[in-house]
Design a protein around this motif. Sequence first.
Motif, PDB file in Angstrom:
ATOM      1  N   THR A 131      -2.476 -15.324  -6.444  1.00 54.62           N
ATOM      2  CA  THR A 131      -2.325 -16.703  -5.883  1.00 54.62           C
ATOM      3  C   THR A 131      -1.699 -17.585  -6.766  1.00 54.62           C
ATOM      4  OG1 THR A 131      -4.671 -17.259  -6.730  1.00 54.62           O
ATOM      5  CG2 THR A 131      -4.465 -16.359  -4.446  1.00 54.62           C
ATOM      6  N   TYR A 132      -1.771 -17.348  -8.088  1.00 51.36           N
ATOM      7  CA  TYR A 132      -1.294 -18.482  -9.243  1.00 51.36           C
ATOM      8  C   TYR A 132       0.138 -18.265  -9.353  1.00 51.36           C
ATOM      9  CZ  TYR A 132      -1.148 -21.517 -13.089  1.00 51.36           C
ATOM     10  OH  TYR A 132      -0.860 -22.525 -14.132  1.00 51.36           O
ATOM     11  N   CYS A 133       0.786 -19.508  -9.529  1.00 49.69           N
ATOM     12  CA  CYS A 133       2.348 -19.411 -10.242  1.00 49.69           C
ATOM     13  C   CYS A 133       2.496 -20.517 -11.176  1.00 49.69           C
ATOM     14  CB  CYS A 133       3.284 -19.533  -8.980  1.00 49.69           C
ATOM     15  SG  CYS A 133       5.142 -19.565  -9.636  1.00 49.69           S
ATOM     16  N   HIS A 134       2.925 -20.175 -12.236  1.00 51.61           N
ATOM     17  CA  HIS A 134       3.077 -21.190 -13.507  1.00 51.61           C
ATOM     18  C   HIS A 134       4.088 -22.399 -12.648  1.00 51.61           C
ATOM     19  CE1 HIS A 134       1.688 -19.449 -16.716  1.00 51.61           C
ATOM     20  NE2 HIS A 134       1.985 -18.238 -16.259  1.00 51.61           N
ATOM     21  N   GLU A 141      -6.634 -17.551 -11.436  1.00 50.44           N
ATOM     22  CA  GLU A 141      -6.768 -17.129 -10.324  1.00 50.44           C
ATOM     23  C   GLU A 141      -8.088 -16.932  -9.786  1.00 50.44           C
ATOM     24  OE1 GLU A 141      -2.822 -15.838 -11.222  1.00 50.44           O
ATOM     25  OE2 GLU A 141      -4.966 -15.382 -12.273  1.00 50.44           O
ATOM     26  N   ARG A 191       3.526 -23.067  -6.063  1.00 49.77           N
ATOM     27  CA  ARG A 191       1.873 -22.928  -6.053  1.00 49.77           C
ATOM     28  C   ARG A 191       1.373 -23.298  -4.678  1.00 49.77           C
ATOM     29  NH1 ARG A 191      -0.387 -25.386 -10.857  1.00 49.77           N
ATOM     30  NH2 ARG A 191       1.178 -24.199 -11.871  1.00 49.77           N
ATOM     31  N   GLY A 238       4.674 -25.174 -10.598  1.00 48.70           N
ATOM     32  CA  GLY A 238       3.841 -25.669  -9.339  1.00 48.70           C
ATOM     33  C   GLY A 238       4.351 -25.851  -8.048  1.00 48.70           C
TER      34      GLY A 238
END
Length: 282
Positions: free
Chosen positions: A213-216, A250, A221, A218
């Motif tokens: 789910t996470y992405c650096h 996450e 995201r 923004g």
Amino acid sequence: MKAQRLNFDYLNLRKEVPLYIRLAVKSLFSRPRVTNGNVLVINPCLIGEFAATAPVIYDFILRNPNKQVDLLVTPPLKPLAERMRGVRHVYTARSVYGRSNEKGTESERPQSKYERTIVMRISPETYRIVTSIEHGEIVTGVKPFLRYGLHLLASLLRRKTPRRWSDANFALMGARPHRIPAQEIFNITEHDYEDIRSHEALAGSEKKIVVHTYCHWGARRWATDKWIELLKKVYMDEPIRFIFVGGEAEEEQYKEISKQLPFPIYSLINRTSLWELLVLFT
């Protein structure tokens, strides 16, 4: 809070250009003759970028069976690089990004002399390493690096999909872009598959979908409610086992999502290494 529209991490790439130029100039005035068949490939990059360059490096190894190839990568990537077929030694150094998973790590400097050093990516630390070892020819990615940067800018202005970063790296290595499966690049054993299958989250006969789910960045995201909506729609078609992976970033979102879904989801967050995730995806 407004979503960040730009990934400011990539502004660090501007630090690479002067280092490339300094290295190119230095190599013009100092080139000792080394003909021992050793090659050092320097690629201090992020995980996603390594996935794009691993086929390029492996293709180079296949085309040069008489060479001994060493790699220099960032510390988090060492477990993957060590499992690449045809790689002799793996050394480490920090990238220009300064990510948290690189902090507090010590660089591992090559001890050999090298007939050729191929600099796919560079950082202040790798620049110091390259200029401190004895080598012959130096091949830098400065031209494909700048060319690809201009291509990205033109694609953005024209609103067209850019070419893949791996294409530029194939050009650096003097080869045409082509696909190579991970099973061929990495030495994955049956024992590796058995280890990953032993996780309880992977039990059951349902179709399995891995979720990260996470992405650096923004802007890329997703909010929790969007993930919930998507998973509900996918699950409607057929029973599916959603398996979440990742680290601390996450964990919190996984807990929120699991509370609001009418079906169970499963977690391998903080329970798998980078190598195990690669095995899971193959």
